[in-house]
Enzyme design. Structure first.
Site, PDB file in Angstrom:
ATOM      1  N   ASP A  58       0.878  -1.177   0.000  1.00  0.00           N
ATOM      2  CA  ASP A  58       0.000   0.000   0.000  1.00  0.00           C
ATOM      3  C   ASP A  58       0.915   1.227   0.000  1.00  0.00           C
ATOM      4  OD1 ASP A  58      -1.555   2.195   0.693  1.00  0.00           O
ATOM      5  OD2 ASP A  58      -2.851   1.036   2.029  1.00  0.00           O
ATOM      6  N   ALA A  82      -2.530   3.932  -8.029  1.00  0.00           N
ATOM      7  CA  ALA A  82      -3.233   5.219  -8.025  1.00  0.00           C
ATOM      8  C   ALA A  82      -4.686   5.029  -7.649  1.00  0.00           C
ATOM      9  CB  ALA A  82      -3.153   5.864  -9.422  1.00  0.00           C
ATOM     10  N   THR A  84      -7.960   5.874  -8.983  1.00  0.00           N
ATOM     11  CA  THR A  84      -8.347   6.261 -10.350  1.00  0.00           C
ATOM     12  C   THR A  84      -9.861   6.461 -10.526  1.00  0.00           C
ATOM     13  OG1 THR A  84      -8.355   3.931 -10.983  1.00  0.00           O
ATOM     14  CG2 THR A  84      -6.347   5.162 -11.439  1.00  0.00           C
ATOM     15  N   THR A 123      -1.530  12.178 -15.545  1.00  0.00           N
ATOM     16  CA  THR A 123      -2.732  12.212 -16.378  1.00  0.00           C
ATOM     17  C   THR A 123      -2.945  13.540 -17.100  1.00  0.00           C
ATOM     18  OG1 THR A 123      -5.160  12.123 -16.217  1.00  0.00           O
ATOM     19  CG2 THR A 123      -3.998  12.887 -14.285  1.00  0.00           C
ATOM     20  N   TYR A 147      -9.374  14.423  -8.558  1.00  0.00           N
ATOM     21  CA  TYR A 147      -8.415  13.455  -9.110  1.00  0.00           C
ATOM     22  C   TYR A 147      -7.274  14.183  -9.828  1.00  0.00           C
ATOM     23  CZ  TYR A 147      -6.552  10.028 -12.474  1.00  0.00           C
ATOM     24  OH  TYR A 147      -5.726   9.237 -13.241  1.00  0.00           O
ATOM     25  N   LYS A 151      -3.285  14.194  -8.762  1.00  0.00           N
ATOM     26  CA  LYS A 151      -2.202  13.708  -9.627  1.00  0.00           C
ATOM     27  C   LYS A 151      -1.157  14.807  -9.850  1.00  0.00           C
ATOM     28  CE  LYS A 151      -2.026  10.187 -11.444  1.00  0.00           C
ATOM     29  NZ  LYS A 151      -1.453   8.872 -11.001  1.00  0.00           N
ATOM     30  N   TRP A 169      -6.794   8.701 -21.291  1.00  0.00           N
ATOM     31  CA  TRP A 169      -7.836   7.786 -21.815  1.00  0.00           C
ATOM     32  C   TRP A 169      -7.257   6.377 -22.012  1.00  0.00           C
ATOM     33  CZ3 TRP A 169     -11.373  10.487 -25.982  1.00  0.00           C
ATOM     34  CH2 TRP A 169     -11.811  11.722 -25.500  1.00  0.00           C
TER      35      TRP A 169
HETATM   36  N1  LIG Z   1      -7.115   4.769 -16.690  1.00  0.00           N
HETATM   37  C1  LIG Z   1      -6.919   5.929 -17.319  1.00  0.00           C
HETATM   38  O1  LIG Z   1      -7.705   6.332 -18.202  1.00  0.00           O
HETATM   39  C2  LIG Z   1      -5.724   6.774 -16.990  1.00  0.00           C
HETATM   40  C3  LIG Z   1      -5.553   7.981 -17.684  1.00  0.00           C
HETATM   41  C4  LIG Z   1      -4.434   8.766 -17.389  1.00  0.00           C
HETATM   42  C5  LIG Z   1      -3.544   8.360 -16.422  1.00  0.00           C
HETATM   43  N2  LIG Z   1      -3.749   7.197 -15.744  1.00  0.00           N
HETATM   44  C6  LIG Z   1      -2.780   6.802 -14.721  1.00  0.00           C
HETATM   45  O2  LIG Z   1      -2.166   5.598 -15.147  1.00  0.00           O
HETATM   46  C7  LIG Z   1      -1.741   4.847 -13.995  1.00  0.00           C
HETATM   47  C8  LIG Z   1      -2.250   3.408 -14.117  1.00  0.00           C
HETATM   48  O3  LIG Z   1      -3.674   3.464 -14.165  1.00  0.00           O
HETATM   49  P1  LIG Z   1      -4.580   2.210 -14.514  1.00  0.00           P
HETATM   50  O4  LIG Z   1      -5.427   2.593 -15.658  1.00  0.00           O
HETATM   51  O5  LIG Z   1      -3.760   0.965 -14.585  1.00  0.00           O
HETATM   52  O6  LIG Z   1      -5.496   2.197 -13.233  1.00  0.00           O
HETATM   53  P2  LIG Z   1      -6.066   0.982 -12.378  1.00  0.00           P
HETATM   54  O7  LIG Z   1      -6.426  -0.149 -13.265  1.00  0.00           O
HETATM   55  O8  LIG Z   1      -7.121   1.583 -11.504  1.00  0.00           O
HETATM   56  O9  LIG Z   1      -4.816   0.537 -11.511  1.00  0.00           O
HETATM   57  C9  LIG Z   1      -4.393   1.238 -10.378  1.00  0.00           C
HETATM   58  C10 LIG Z   1      -3.944   0.217  -9.369  1.00  0.00           C
HETATM   59  O10 LIG Z   1      -3.511   0.894  -8.175  1.00  0.00           O
HETATM   60  C11 LIG Z   1      -3.979   0.151  -7.094  1.00  0.00           C
HETATM   61  N3  LIG Z   1      -4.050   0.970  -5.878  1.00  0.00           N
HETATM   62  C12 LIG Z   1      -5.020   1.813  -5.481  1.00  0.00           C
HETATM   63  N4  LIG Z   1      -4.708   2.348  -4.297  1.00  0.00           N
HETATM   64  C13 LIG Z   1      -3.494   1.839  -3.938  1.00  0.00           C
HETATM   65  C14 LIG Z   1      -2.649   2.001  -2.830  1.00  0.00           C
HETATM   66  N5  LIG Z   1      -2.982   2.804  -1.806  1.00  0.00           N
HETATM   67  N6  LIG Z   1      -1.480   1.317  -2.799  1.00  0.00           N
HETATM   68  C15 LIG Z   1      -1.137   0.484  -3.809  1.00  0.00           C
HETATM   69  N7  LIG Z   1      -1.913   0.265  -4.877  1.00  0.00           N
HETATM   70  C16 LIG Z   1      -3.072   0.956  -4.949  1.00  0.00           C
HETATM   71  C17 LIG Z   1      -5.335  -0.355  -7.517  1.00  0.00           C
HETATM   72  O11 LIG Z   1      -5.737  -1.432  -6.704  1.00  0.00           O
HETATM   73  P3  LIG Z   1      -7.320  -1.715  -6.461  1.00  0.00           P
HETATM   74  O12 LIG Z   1      -7.845  -2.076  -7.816  1.00  0.00           O
HETATM   75  O13 LIG Z   1      -7.304  -2.811  -5.480  1.00  0.00           O
HETATM   76  O14 LIG Z   1      -7.887  -0.423  -5.962  1.00  0.00           O
HETATM   77  C18 LIG Z   1      -5.065  -0.750  -8.960  1.00  0.00           C
HETATM   78  O15 LIG Z   1      -4.605  -2.072  -9.053  1.00  0.00           O
HETATM   79  C19 LIG Z   1      -2.280   5.630 -12.790  1.00  0.00           C
HETATM   80  O16 LIG Z   1      -1.271   6.460 -12.290  1.00  0.00           O
HETATM   81  C20 LIG Z   1      -3.388   6.490 -13.367  1.00  0.00           C
HETATM   82  O17 LIG Z   1      -3.609   7.660 -12.592  1.00  0.00           O
HETATM   83  C21 LIG Z   1      -4.808   6.384 -16.015  1.00  0.00           C
END
Ligand SMILES: NC(=O)c1ccc[n+]([C@@H]2O[C@H](COP(=O)([O-])OP(=O)(O)OC[C@H]3O[C@@H](n4cnc5c(N)ncnc54)[C@H](OP(=O)(O)O)[C@@H]3O)[C@@H](O)[C@H]2O)c1
Length: 305
Positions: A58, A82, A84, A123, A147, A151, A169
């Site tokens: 965590d 993150a 998200t 992001t 959010y 970030k 996205w």
């Molecule tokens: N998805 C998008 O459209 C998007 C766009 C721009 C930037 N980003 C960035 O890209 C990165 C990866 O995003 P993603 O799409 O892979 O998102 P994701 O599928 O939501 O993955 C984020 C992971 O972080 C975990 N997490 C949450 N709180 C945590 C904590 N306190 N300690 C450790 N792990 C934790 C989540 O676990 P749980 O599932 O158990 O909560 C999840 O496995 C992030 O930095 C996000 O902000 C994403």
């Protein structure tokens, strides 16, 4: 050759799973095996990976973050953990800030303490959406959502020597994002309504993973915009997916953000497409979004998730 040690936070997320696959020389579902942004294929044994899910680490637990980095002694950390849930964050400010701002600060501090390189992912939602062109790294961020603010604070907890990647996205074959909803409706013979007044850049998770592995190798430091090439609206995406499934033009209806009922809790930028020319000119551009989404849909439709 000695393996490069890489620690991945948030390894259970949609990007995390694809990055862990690729570091193990496995093309993630929906990925292009021939895509080599720095011209070098990943070979088996090149990386030794500590893939830490939220259950394992965590990132809000500062002592645990320091202990994990000190124990594994990675050359690089890819920080993907993150909060998200963009709309939920509006009513859950403290948790969102704890994960995205303080958690990122913990990871950057732990990397600095052991001399390892941090690659942190941020992001397009750090921007307010008032742009008249694609957004560059030196454009001034002005987030409107909790959010986006969390970030941006996370970015600011990183050091100048860290690498910060802004992407947008993001959609993978695994996980659940807008594209899965659109694809399920297209396949089921249903219809969708999507906004045509929010413009951005799609990033296919498997293609982003390629870029992140390049950055693990090169560790440039600084801020980089990374997304697939070309901009679009959510309606454009829905229409593309509909056509992919052979649906006619009635599948997707274009609406305006003000017509959304109920309105989303978090405001979205009207225009936040990323200018990726800095990354593209140093390495190579990511593929056109149409090519990336085509691969993603083919893998998803074949049950690769
Ligand atoms: N998805 C998008 O459209 C998007 C766009 C721009 C930037 N980003 C960035 O890209 C990165 C990866 O995003 P993603 O799409 O892979 O998102 P994701 O599928 O939501 O993955 C984020 C992971 O972080 C975990 N997490 C949450 N709180 C945590 C904590 N306190 N300690 C450790 N792990 C934790 C989540 O676990 P749980 O599932 O158990 O909560 C999840 O496995 C992030 O930095 C996000 O902000 C994403």
């Amino acid at each position: 050759m000695r393996a490069t040690r890489v620690l991945v936070t948030g390894a259970g997320g949609q990007v995390g799973q694809d990055v862990v696959d690729l570091l193990g020389a496995v093309t993630p579902p929906g990925g292009d095996p021939a895509l080599q942004l720095d011209g070098r294929a990943v070979v088996e044994g090149e990386f030794e990976v500590a893939a830490l899910t939220r259950h394992d680490l965590d990132v809000t637990d500062r002592a645990a973050v320091f202990a994990a980095v000190a124990a594994f002694r990675p050359a690089a950390v890819v920080h993907l953990a993150a909060y998200t849930a963009v709309d939920r964050a509006e009513g859950d400010v403290a948790t969102c800030l704890a994960v995205n701002a303080d958690g990122t600060g913990n990871v950057s501090d732990a990397c600095a303490a052991t001399g390892c390189h941090l690659i942190a992912v941020s992001t397009d939602y750090v921007f307010d959406g008032g742009a008249v062109r694609a957004l560059r790294e030196d454009d001034v961020p002005r987030p409107h959502s909790v959010y986006g603010m969390s970030k941006l604070l996370g970015e600011r907890r990183c050091r100048a020597s860290d690498t910060v990647v802004r992407t947008s996205w993001v959609m993978g074959v695994r996980g659940r994002s807008v594209i899965h909803v659109i694809a399920q409706r297209a396949r089921a013979g249903e219809f969708v309504r999507f906004v045509d007044d929010q413009r951005g850049t799609v990033t296919v998770a498997a293609d982003l993973a390629r870029a992140l592995v390049t950055l693990v190798r090169e560790r440039p430091g600084g801020l980089w915009h990374v997304a697939n090439t070309g901009s679009l609206t959510w309606f454009d995406l829905a229409r593309f997916v509909g056509q992919w499934f052979g649906r006619d033009d009635d599948f997707a209806t274009a609406i305006a953000t003000r017509d959304l009922v109920p309105p989303p809790r978090a405001p979205r930028p009207a225009r936040s497409d990323l200018d990726t020319s800095r990354f593209a000119s140093r390495w190579a551009p990511l593929p056109a979004w149409t090519a990336g989404v085509d691969r993603l849909l083919a893998a998803w439709n074949a049950g690769a998730a």
